[in-house]
Design a protein around this motif. Structure first.
Motif, mmCIF file in Angstrom:
data_model
loop_
_atom_site.group_PDB
_atom_site.id
_atom_site.type_symbol
_atom_site.label_atom_id
_atom_site.label_comp_id
_atom_site.label_asym_id
_atom_site.label_seq_id
_atom_site.Cartn_x
_atom_site.Cartn_y
_atom_site.Cartn_z
ATOM 1 N N UNK A 32 0.659 6.118 -12.785
ATOM 2 C CA UNK A 32 -0.918 6.365 -12.879
ATOM 3 C C UNK A 32 -1.009 7.586 -11.837
ATOM 4 N N UNK A 33 -1.674 8.569 -12.412
ATOM 5 C CA UNK A 33 -2.029 9.712 -11.598
ATOM 6 C C UNK A 33 -3.560 9.831 -11.797
ATOM 7 N N UNK A 34 -4.205 9.518 -10.492
ATOM 8 C CA UNK A 34 -5.880 9.096 -10.681
ATOM 9 C C UNK A 34 -6.309 9.904 -9.292
ATOM 10 N N UNK A 35 -7.949 9.916 -9.246
ATOM 11 C CA UNK A 35 -8.632 10.418 -8.426
ATOM 12 C C UNK A 35 -9.210 9.005 -7.641
ATOM 13 N N UNK A 36 -9.104 8.002 -8.482
ATOM 14 C CA UNK A 36 -9.742 6.787 -7.841
ATOM 15 C C UNK A 36 -8.678 5.855 -6.862
ATOM 16 N N UNK A 37 -9.258 5.497 -5.773
ATOM 17 C CA UNK A 37 -8.399 4.738 -4.874
ATOM 18 C C UNK A 37 -9.008 3.192 -4.553
ATOM 19 N N UNK A 38 -9.717 2.863 -5.619
ATOM 20 C CA UNK A 38 -10.676 1.506 -5.146
ATOM 21 C C UNK A 38 -9.409 0.385 -5.645
ATOM 22 N N UNK A 39 -9.507 -0.760 -4.938
ATOM 23 C CA UNK A 39 -8.873 -1.695 -5.520
ATOM 24 C C UNK A 39 -8.642 -2.193 -7.035
ATOM 25 N N UNK A 40 -9.803 -2.144 -7.404
ATOM 26 C CA UNK A 40 -9.976 -2.489 -8.833
ATOM 27 C C UNK A 40 -8.982 -1.566 -9.720
ATOM 28 N N UNK A 41 -9.111 -0.200 -9.438
ATOM 29 C CA UNK A 41 -8.482 0.742 -10.217
ATOM 30 C C UNK A 41 -6.781 0.519 -10.088
ATOM 31 N N UNK A 42 -6.622 0.430 -8.795
ATOM 32 C CA UNK A 42 -5.101 0.059 -8.654
ATOM 33 C C UNK A 42 -4.427 -1.131 -9.196
ATOM 34 N N UNK A 43 -5.247 -2.230 -8.957
ATOM 35 C CA UNK A 43 -4.470 -3.392 -9.149
ATOM 36 C C UNK A 43 -4.710 -3.629 -10.883
ATOM 37 N N UNK A 44 -5.542 -2.929 -11.382
ATOM 38 C CA UNK A 44 -5.536 -3.132 -12.944
ATOM 39 C C UNK A 44 -4.686 -2.186 -13.576
ATOM 40 N N UNK A 45 -4.324 -1.222 -12.920
ATOM 41 C CA UNK A 45 -3.326 -0.333 -13.472
ATOM 42 C C UNK A 45 -2.117 -1.025 -13.094
ATOM 43 N N UNK A 46 -1.671 -1.728 -12.353
ATOM 44 C CA UNK A 46 -0.406 -2.301 -12.097
ATOM 45 C C UNK A 46 -0.277 -3.631 -12.914
ATOM 46 N N UNK A 47 -1.363 -4.309 -13.172
ATOM 47 C CA UNK A 47 -1.310 -5.393 -14.077
ATOM 48 C C UNK A 47 -1.226 -5.014 -15.387
ATOM 49 N N UNK A 48 -1.525 -3.732 -15.873
ATOM 50 C CA UNK A 48 -1.337 -3.384 -17.200
ATOM 51 C C UNK A 48 0.174 -2.766 -17.507
ATOM 52 N N UNK A 49 0.958 -2.726 -16.310
ATOM 53 C CA UNK A 49 2.278 -2.412 -16.473
ATOM 54 C C UNK A 49 2.795 -1.088 -15.727
ATOM 55 N N UNK A 50 1.904 -0.321 -14.978
ATOM 56 C CA UNK A 50 2.219 0.869 -14.470
ATOM 57 C C UNK A 50 3.153 0.540 -13.515
ATOM 58 N N UNK A 51 4.278 1.449 -12.965
ATOM 59 C CA UNK A 51 5.294 1.050 -12.084
ATOM 60 C C UNK A 51 4.962 1.741 -10.776
ATOM 61 N N UNK A 52 3.669 2.716 -10.813
ATOM 62 C CA UNK A 52 3.192 3.244 -9.606
ATOM 63 C C UNK A 52 1.857 3.851 -9.577
ATOM 64 N N UNK A 53 1.453 4.231 -8.589
ATOM 65 C CA UNK A 53 -0.046 4.794 -8.656
ATOM 66 C C UNK A 53 -0.092 5.821 -7.655
ATOM 67 N N UNK A 54 -0.310 6.912 -8.061
ATOM 68 C CA UNK A 54 -0.462 8.278 -7.135
ATOM 69 C C UNK A 54 -1.891 8.911 -7.289
ATOM 70 N N UNK A 55 -2.464 9.311 -6.098
ATOM 71 C CA UNK A 55 -3.761 9.905 -6.158
ATOM 72 C C UNK A 55 -3.387 11.381 -6.428
ATOM 73 N N UNK A 56 -4.589 11.934 -6.856
ATOM 74 C CA UNK A 56 -4.169 13.365 -7.349
ATOM 75 C C UNK A 56 -4.365 14.443 -6.027
ATOM 76 N N UNK A 57 -4.857 13.781 -4.822
ATOM 77 C CA UNK A 57 -4.824 14.638 -3.733
ATOM 78 C C UNK A 57 -3.508 14.518 -2.913
#
Length: 213
Positions: A83-108
């Motif tokens: 996931x490549x996103x501008x959002x760094x809140x716990x809800x966004x990160x944990x939800x992305x991981x629970x849907x199967x994303x293998x990683x989370x990277x902020x756009x900045x």
């Protein structure tokens, strides 16, 4: 000679997508197959492109990143989605991981960190950039979350069903069930079917099924 990692960038902002493409194309071991503007385009071209890694934005018109992630992993469970996103809140990160994303990277993040994230997920690791990692609680950070599909597979396996029976019930291939089973055991740190059943009981997955250990 190093293996080339095949990447697709999915983001509805052309400047972002083109910028990431330019960065990644500077590496000899990465090939950017396409830049797409929404999740549906990725679904439509999934079999044609067959990427190793998908850099997925979350908020896009039409089919968003979370729904696209689940649909992609049902068809191709071995695909690594970052996931490549501008959002760094716990809800966004944990939800992305629970849907199967293998990683989370902020756009900045620094440009070389996107390459680090790709290398990490290709090596079978989970990758969270500093900002995303800080959004998780220690418990969330320590254990990967099961996707909705993995929870469904776990429920059936914990009731003693075979891979073939699970495949028929969920209308997926036996190979896909085997992949989900392997990922569930890895995420939960459990090696046996009895262990999966015990975990399902202790965490309420089997509530109402009448199954006991």
């Amino acid at each position: 000679m190093s293996t080339v990692t095949r990447v697709v960038v999915v983001d509805d902002h052309p400047m972002v997508a083109e910028g990431i493409e330019a960065i990644l194309e500077s590496y000899d071991d990465i090939q950017v197959l396409a830049t797409l503007s929404d999740g549906q385009q990725m679904i439509d071209r999934l079999d044609e492109l067959s990427p190793d890694v998908i850099l997925m934005d979350l908020n896009m018109p039409g089919l968003g990143g979370l729904s696209a992630t689940e649909m992609i992993l049902e068809r191709r469970p071995d695909t690594r989605i970052l996931v490549l996103s501008m959002h760094d809140t716990p809800e966004y990160v944990s939800t992305a991981l629970s849907h199967g994303a293998r990683g989370y990277v902020l756009k900045d993040v620094p440009t070389d960190e996107i390459k680090q994230a790709i290398d990490a997920v290709m090596a079978g690791e989970r990758y969270l950039c500093t900002g995303a990692e800080g959004a998780l609680t220690p418990q969330e950070g320590a254990r990967e979350q099961l996707t909705n599909r993995e929870q469904s597979v776990l429920l059936q396996l914990a009731q003693g069903k075979s891979n073939k029976e699970v495949a028929l019930l969920l209308d997926i291939s036996v190979r896909t069930v085997e992949t989900h089973r392997k990922n569930i055991k890895r995420k939960l740190g459990i090696s046996s079917t009895a262990g999966l059943t015990r975990y399902a009981l202790e965490h309420g997955v089997l509530q109402g099924t009448g199954v006991t250990v």
